[in-house]
Design a protein around this motif. Structure first.
Motif, PDB file in Angstrom:
ATOM      1  N   GLY A 295       3.564   2.545  12.006  1.00 37.00           N
ATOM      2  CA  GLY A 295       4.610   2.566  13.018  1.00 37.00           C
ATOM      3  C   GLY A 295       5.832   3.291  12.484  1.00 37.00           C
ATOM      4  O   GLY A 295       6.184   3.150  11.305  1.00 37.00           O
ATOM      5  N   VAL A 309       3.248   4.926  17.019  1.00 40.22           N
ATOM      6  CA  VAL A 309       2.316   4.658  15.926  1.00 40.22           C
ATOM      7  C   VAL A 309       1.489   5.890  15.581  1.00 40.22           C
ATOM      8  O   VAL A 309       0.914   6.539  16.472  1.00 40.22           O
ATOM      9  N   GLY A 345      -0.125  -0.693  15.698  1.00 44.05           N
ATOM     10  CA  GLY A 345       0.477  -0.494  14.383  1.00 44.05           C
ATOM     11  C   GLY A 345       0.089  -1.592  13.404  1.00 44.05           C
ATOM     12  O   GLY A 345      -0.036  -2.763  13.781  1.00 44.05           O
ATOM     13  N   THR A 348       5.042  -0.835   9.405  1.00 50.78           N
ATOM     14  CA  THR A 348       6.114  -0.053  10.039  1.00 50.78           C
ATOM     15  C   THR A 348       7.077   0.497   8.997  1.00 50.78           C
ATOM     16  O   THR A 348       7.353  -0.136   7.972  1.00 50.78           O
TER      17      THR A 348
END
Length: 434
Positions: A295, A309, A345, A348
């Motif tokens: 992400g 994503v 995702g 991140t």
């Protein structure tokens, strides 16, 4: 004349429904092919639904705030084409299964007190994902949610019903509500005191996305045990290498080579080395993700944040990563992301250095267990170790801030992961071909 059924299109593998947020056309309006008819929203992104044909809108089958399933007919458009290219609509449109179930259940319950309409039991009454998220974030127990009178279709509780109820709830804390269960009562936060407003203050209503982000952030902090590890990385080799190759790269690939895809490549490699950072926790079960889907937090023009994503990021070379980063960032700025772009995702990355911050303590994007903040790259004096001794030199450095869920990621794993990212960045080949 033929009648065309406008259906909610498939929006991604994991998206099964959407909330109708507004009608852009009214009954009787002329519509051209590919012209937007209505707007919908999933839990993370807004989209428009265009018409597939030229014609006139003759019937709307859903109201604003209704939840529509993928494949359901939303509207009827009358066309001049022959019936062979359209679908003949029945005289009476079948209602969505969820609505039929709610209506059947509502026949079996007693009328609510005073003037509220009869509603179904808590096990069967339908609530949209947005209403459920709002209730969870505000600590509203199921019994309390069931007592809220809905103004939507078939007595559904809408977003506006929740906003009105929460305002009354916070301004009248002594008002009796249905007693929640003991665990729910302990989890429910106290209503905040009303904020004093003077005559010169400006009152700004949160946008729909702003409200959802707010609820998601509170939910994440209440769900995960956040801890952080910080490490400083020397990215001098990367700085000099990018400066050397970026112009040639732009001419050859038609793409701007930023630092982001370089960092993404290193993070994807580290996730492959430490797969227990690429997991989710569901109850007492750990789900180890097969794919590495990164992400990439991106700021929107209105100040909100969205996280598109990059799927299978560890399988991309630097050219592919650059194209993926630029494509998602550009479509995020233009409001052209699809629901599938923000789904799936597993970890991140957020670049707080874009705004000059040298480090940060980001909030985990549920249901993931980690998020890495990239700080600003700074030119600083540093000790340089050489075979001939130590020297002071000018280096390009940055901080990496790693937030992780201490329920399943201990300090050793959290620290080793961010250390691996640092090592990959510092070992960058100054002579790398691209």
């Amino acid at each position: 004349m033929a009648r065309f059924e406008l259906k909610l299109p498939k929006m991604g593998e994991s998206v099964a429904e959407a909330t109708l947020t507004s009608w852009l056309k009214e009954v009787g309006d002329t519509i051209e092919a590919d012209e937007a008819v209505l707007e919908i929203a999933t839990d993370k992104v807004d989209s428009e639904v265009p018409s597939e044909v030229d014609g006139v809108l003759v019937e709307k089958l859903f109201n604003v705030d209704d939840v529509v399933q993928v494949g359901q007919t939303i509207a009827i458009i009358e066309t001049d084409g022959d019936a062979g290219t359209t679908t003949e609509a029945p005289k009476t449109e079948a209602k969505p299964k969820a609505e039929v179930a709610a209506q059947e259940v509502s026949k079996t319950v007693v009328a609510a007190k005073e003037t509220t309409e009869a509603i179904a039991s808590s096990d069967e009454r339908f609530y949209s994902p947005l209403v459920k998220n709002m209730a969870k974030a505000e600590g509203i127990a199921q019994s309390e949610l069931d007592a809220i009178a809905g103004t939507g279709k078939d007595g559904r509780v809408t977003k506006n019903d929740m906003i009105t109820y929460l305002k009354d709830r916070s301004s009248q804390p002594e008002k009796a509500v249905a007693a929640p269960s003991a665990p729910a009562a302990k989890a429910a936060p106290k209503a905040s005191a009303p904020v004093a407003v003077s005559g010169g203050d400006e009152i700004i209503e949160l946008t729909r996305m702003g409200k959802m982000i707010s609820h998601h952030m509170v939910q994440s902090v209440q769900t995960s045990a956040h801890v952080q590890s910080f490490i400083e990385a020397d990215v001098t080799n990367i700085w000099n290498w990018r400066k050397k190759v970026k112009d040639g790269f732009a001419k050859r690939e038609g793409q701007n080579l930023t630092f982001t895809p370089i960092f993404m490549e290193a993070i994807a490699r580290a996730l492959r080395e430490f797969p227990m950072m690429n997991i989710s926790l569901q109850g007492d079960t750990i789900i180890k993700k097969k794919n590495i889907n990164l992400g990439m937090a991106a700021a929107l023009p209105d100040g909100n944040l969205i996280v598109p994503v990059i799927k299978n990021a560890d399988q991309l070379n630097l050219v592919g990563m650059t194209k993926a980063v630029n494509d998602l960032a550009g479509r995020a700025r233009d409001g052209k992301l699809t629901p599938d772009d923000v789904q799936g995702g597993t970890y991140t990355v957020t670049n707080v250095g874009t705004f000059g911050s040298i480090m940060g303590t980001p909030i985990i994007n549920q249901p993931q267990v980690g998020i890495l903040a990239l700080g600003a790259i700074r030119k600083v004096p540093a000790v340089i170790e050489t075979p001939d001794g130590d020297f002071i030199g000018i280096r390009y450095k940055m901080y990496l801030s790693h937030s992780y869920d201490h329920r399943v990621v201990n300090g050793a794993l959290g620290g080793q992961f961010v250390k691996a990212v640092k090592d990959y960045l510092e070992a960058w080949d100054k002579n790398r071909e691209i």
